[in-house]
Design a protein around this motif. Structure first.
Motif, short mmCIF file in Angstrom:
data_model
loop_
_atom_site.label_atom_id
_atom_site.label_comp_id
_atom_site.label_asym_id
_atom_site.label_seq_id
_atom_site.Cartn_x
_atom_site.Cartn_y
_atom_site.Cartn_z
N ARG A 50 0.80 -1.21 -0.01
CA ARG A 50 -0.14 0.25 -0.05
C ARG A 50 0.86 1.24 0.05
O ARG A 50 0.42 2.34 -0.52
CB ARG A 50 -1.00 0.00 1.20
N GLN A 51 2.00 1.27 0.59
CA GLN A 51 3.07 2.38 0.46
C GLN A 51 3.74 2.50 -0.98
O GLN A 51 4.41 3.60 -0.86
CB GLN A 51 4.19 2.21 1.67
N GLY A 52 3.80 1.32 -1.30
CA GLY A 52 4.49 1.44 -2.80
C GLY A 52 4.19 2.15 -3.81
O GLY A 52 2.74 2.35 -3.91
N ARG A 53 5.00 2.71 -4.75
CA ARG A 53 4.36 3.33 -6.04
C ARG A 53 4.55 2.56 -7.23
O ARG A 53 5.72 1.91 -7.43
CB ARG A 53 4.97 4.61 -6.17
N LEU A 54 3.55 2.36 -7.72
CA LEU A 54 3.39 1.65 -9.15
C LEU A 54 3.46 2.49 -10.49
O LEU A 54 2.61 3.30 -10.44
CB LEU A 54 2.36 0.72 -9.30
N VAL A 55 4.28 2.07 -11.41
CA VAL A 55 4.58 2.75 -12.49
C VAL A 55 4.54 2.03 -13.89
O VAL A 55 5.02 0.79 -13.72
CB VAL A 55 5.64 3.55 -12.43
N ALA A 317 -6.68 -7.54 -9.24
CA ALA A 317 -5.56 -7.55 -8.13
C ALA A 317 -5.90 -6.57 -7.15
O ALA A 317 -4.90 -6.77 -6.23
CB ALA A 317 -4.20 -7.56 -8.67
N GLY A 318 -6.77 -5.50 -7.44
CA GLY A 318 -6.75 -4.33 -6.83
C GLY A 318 -5.34 -3.59 -6.70
O GLY A 318 -5.27 -2.71 -5.73
N LEU A 319 -4.63 -3.22 -7.70
CA LEU A 319 -3.75 -2.48 -7.80
C LEU A 319 -4.01 -0.98 -8.45
O LEU A 319 -4.91 -0.94 -9.06
CB LEU A 319 -2.53 -3.09 -8.90
N LYS A 320 -3.21 -0.02 -7.85
CA LYS A 320 -3.51 1.42 -8.40
C LYS A 320 -2.30 2.13 -8.67
O LYS A 320 -1.68 2.57 -8.07
CB LYS A 320 -4.14 1.91 -7.22
N PRO A 321 -2.23 2.10 -10.33
CA PRO A 321 -0.98 2.81 -10.66
C PRO A 321 -0.96 4.02 -10.33
O PRO A 321 -2.12 4.71 -10.49
CB PRO A 321 -0.96 2.37 -12.30
N GLN A 322 0.15 4.72 -10.21
CA GLN A 322 0.34 6.01 -9.78
C GLN A 322 0.73 7.09 -11.30
O GLN A 322 0.43 8.25 -11.17
CB GLN A 322 1.56 6.49 -8.92
N ALA A 323 1.22 6.28 -12.13
CA ALA A 323 1.92 7.11 -13.13
C ALA A 323 1.94 6.14 -14.59
O ALA A 323 2.19 4.99 -14.60
CB ALA A 323 3.11 7.83 -13.01
N HIS A 368 -8.24 8.74 -19.91
CA HIS A 368 -9.48 8.08 -19.57
C HIS A 368 -9.32 7.19 -18.47
O HIS A 368 -10.45 6.97 -17.77
CB HIS A 368 -9.88 7.32 -20.56
N PHE A 369 -8.30 6.61 -18.03
CA PHE A 369 -8.13 5.92 -16.59
C PHE A 369 -7.87 6.83 -15.66
O PHE A 369 -7.32 6.26 -14.58
CB PHE A 369 -6.90 5.09 -16.97
N GLY A 370 -7.55 8.16 -15.66
CA GLY A 370 -7.07 9.16 -14.49
C GLY A 370 -5.82 8.80 -14.08
O GLY A 370 -5.63 9.36 -12.89
N VAL A 371 -5.02 8.52 -14.84
CA VAL A 371 -3.39 8.41 -14.41
C VAL A 371 -2.71 9.29 -15.00
O VAL A 371 -2.93 9.29 -16.52
CB VAL A 371 -3.12 6.95 -14.61
N PRO A 372 -1.82 10.03 -14.41
CA PRO A 372 -1.18 11.12 -15.11
C PRO A 372 0.09 10.38 -15.87
O PRO A 372 0.50 9.15 -15.47
CB PRO A 372 -0.31 11.92 -13.94
N ALA A 373 0.47 10.95 -17.25
CA ALA A 373 1.65 10.28 -17.79
C ALA A 373 2.74 11.50 -18.09
O ALA A 373 2.49 12.65 -18.06
CB ALA A 373 0.88 9.87 -19.25
N VAL A 374 3.80 10.72 -18.71
CA VAL A 374 5.01 11.53 -19.27
C VAL A 374 5.39 10.60 -20.46
O VAL A 374 5.26 9.59 -20.55
CB VAL A 374 6.16 11.57 -18.04
N VAL A 375 6.03 11.52 -21.50
CA VAL A 375 6.42 10.89 -22.50
C VAL A 375 8.09 10.53 -22.56
O VAL A 375 8.81 11.53 -22.17
CB VAL A 375 6.31 11.58 -23.77
N THR A 431 -3.36 8.65 -6.62
CA THR A 431 -3.79 8.16 -8.06
C THR A 431 -5.66 8.21 -8.24
O THR A 431 -6.16 7.86 -6.98
CB THR A 431 -3.45 6.93 -8.31
N ALA A 432 -5.87 8.72 -9.11
CA ALA A 432 -7.45 8.76 -9.40
C ALA A 432 -7.72 7.71 -10.45
O ALA A 432 -8.88 7.90 -11.10
CB ALA A 432 -7.88 10.10 -10.02
N PHE A 433 -6.94 6.61 -10.35
CA PHE A 433 -7.35 5.39 -11.25
C PHE A 433 -8.67 5.04 -11.31
O PHE A 433 -9.32 4.65 -10.20
CB PHE A 433 -6.14 4.37 -11.09
#
Length: 555
Positions: A50-55, A317-323, A368-375, A431-433
């Motif tokens: 829960r503390q980790g950040r998923l990219v 899996a209940g995962l919530k990606p941050q970016a 559309h998925f509510g996740v921020p992005a970088v190119v 995350t607003a995923f």
């Protein structure tokens, strides 16, 4: 230097030393020699997760050679570690088909690789072999049940579509006849082989929570119907226990190292068109349990692997990606701007600009998925400064950051600005995923939402067979499963010839397959080849080994 020459120039650390730096005790490791090991599932820690950040690392629509998502994933993780951010990349395992075929391995490239690349690209720790055996055991049990007079489930062989699998490209096995040679050799029927990465067993492994869940999913595999129309599942053949026994070690994620000696986890490798195209849920949870940042990737463009990563894997899996890191290459943008393959190395700012709408559509899809992005521009030696500056200039003044990832040539040192951008996105955003659709919707609603929103289609057409499949799915009570649309990776549409950002096209659903064990439906568009063939000059022709055991020619 080639990828394998760079890899062989690195002095590998003992895998026990690598593990200890991430708090893993030697007694917890199942060691395979000095440089690879398996990790026990009890290392997964829900609180740390829960503390980790998923990219997630995804990409624009690729050229036939791919755009280097794995290379960027590894290079970014190295950059994150270099800048003081505890990070583990979590990747898919390579299939021998591409290794000996056209694309080569899947361990990154240049100075952004996971090692030992020869082992990982070849037999590794035997996961693919275990999946192959479990799949083919079920095929043998089905064939045996059709053959036996007693203990026969009365399966209608015309309704059985479970093929066999092999981890090799061999087009001659796509369609075969089995059971020839008289009654002692079984029931003659048409079947065939798929490549192991296309097996439902692979998809199940990569969505299972643990061994018990794996067994339950095996039991849910749809086999066919009886002559009186009743469904038959793998559990009816009493197959699940033996199949799961074959997977007792394969279910454990694999620990290896990067060129810079950092930990990397590799596990599973399903196709991204016929299946979900991402590594296992278990491996991702393991990464989140061990590191502050977990960088993972999904196959092909965002419209395929990433959509399925979000709508199937993360939801399940209940995962919530941050970016999201969206990989773009100068060559792919020129390709989508109309440049032929043989001219992609030539400087061409005009065609580059013409291909940017493909990139913009993928960025739109991420929103559309509510996740921020970088190119991330995965830099190739043939890229010119003018081309890179033109791409960056296009997004000046927008909310889209564009960073060069020169990781093939420089490793983590070539992605520090990208690493800083990723850290800002994950630290500044709770995350607003959200998935794209609700599983309670009808199958048609789910298909239409993906086709219109992600692909950009104006309409969806169903063949008579697809309509028949929809009725069957509803009768079986499986219409609330998510959908895993199988389509070409070459285009946002279902037509591989429509490059760039096509509009006003119609997606045709030919049929809908059941992957009840994996827990999704597979609407099929176009022609999806599940047993690839070798090219005129296979990569295997360049691979060799000398008397000291040194391998050459892998890439």
């Amino acid at each position: 230097m080639t990828d394998i020459e760079i890899a062989q120039s690195v002095e590998l650390r003992d895998i026990r030393e690598v593990a200890s730096r991430w708090g893993i005790l030697e007694d917890d490791l199942m060691v395979y020699g000095k440089h690879k090991a398996k990790l026990p599932l009890n290392l997964i820690n829900e609180e740390k997760m829960r503390q980790g950040r998923l990219v997630l690392v995804s990409a624009i629509s690729p050229t036939p050679a791919g755009e280097g998502k794995t290379t960027v994933t590894i290079g970014l993780s190295e950059a994150m570690n270099q800048t003081g951010r505890n990070t583990i990349p979590v990747l898919r395992e390579p299939s021998l088909g591409p290794v000996f075929g056209m694309k080569g391995g899947a361990t990154g490239g240049g100075y952004a690789q996971v090692l030992p690349m020869e082992d990982i690209n070849l037999h590794f720790t035997g996961d693919f072999a275990a999946i192959e055996k479990a799949h083919n055991l079920l095929a043998a049990l089905i064939a045996n049940n059709l053959h036996q007079v007693q203990n026969n489930l009365q399966i209608d062989p015309r309704t059985v579509h479970w093929k066999r699998v092999m981890d090799m490209n061999d087009r001659s096995l796509r369609r075969i006849i089995t059971g020839l040679g008289g009654t002692s050799s079984g029931i003659p029927r048409e079947t065939g082989f798929d490549i192991t990465a296309a097996s439902e067993i692979m998809a199940i492994l990569c969505l299972a929570d643990d061994l018990e869940n794996l067994k339950a999913r095996f039991g849910n595999i749809f086999v066919g119907f009886t002559f009186d129309g009743k469904p038959v599942y793998a559990r009816d053949l009493k197959a699940t226990g033996a199949m799961a026994a074959l997977m007792k070690d394969a279910i454990k994620p694999n620990l290896v190292q990067t060129i810079e000696g950092n930990a990397a986890i590799i596990h599973g490798g399903p196709f991204a068109n016929i299946a979900q195209g991402t590594n296992s849920v278990i491996a991702t949870r393991m990464g989140l349990s061990l590191a502050d940042y977990t960088i993972t990737e999904a196959g092909f463009g965002f419209d395929l692997g990433a959509e399925k990563f979000f709508d199937i894997k993360c939801r399940d899996a209940g995962l919530k990606p941050q970016a999201v890191v969206l990989v773009a290459t100068i060559r792919a943008l020129k390709y989508h701007g109309g440049a032929p393959l043989h001219e992609l190395k030539r400087p061409d700012v005009a065609r580059l600009k013409a291909g940017i709408p493909n990139l913009e559509k993928h960025l739109e899809n991420i929103r559309h998925f509510g996740v921020p992005a970088v190119v991330a521009i995965n830099r190739f030696a043939t890229d010119t400064d003018a081309e890179i500056e033109a791409l960056q200039a296009h997004f000046e003044g927008s909310d889209v950051e564009v960073h060069v990832a020169d990781v093939w040539a420089k490793g983590g040192a070539g992605a520090h600005s990208l690493a800083d951008a990723v850290a800002r996105l994950t630290e500044a955003n709770d995350t607003a995923f959200k998935p794209l659709y609700d599983n309670s919707w009808s199958v048609e609603q789910k298909i239409e939402t993906i086709c219109r929103t992600v692909y950009g289609a104006k309409a969806i057409d169903y063949t008579l067979q697809a309509r028949k499949d929809l009725r069957k799915i509803a009768e079986l009570g499986l219409d609330k499963l998510p959908v895993c649309i199988a389509k070409t990776q070459k285009s946002l549409s279902d037509n591989p010839e429509l490059l760039g950002r096509p509009k006003d096209f119609v997606v045709t659903i030919r049929e809908i397959e059941l992957a009840a064990g994996a827990g999704f439906l597979i609407p099929i568009t176009g022609t999806i080849v599940r047993m690839p063939g070798l090219p005129a000059r296979p990569a295997a022709e360049s691979i060799d080994i000398d008397r000291e055991g040194k391998i050459t020619g892998l890439f």
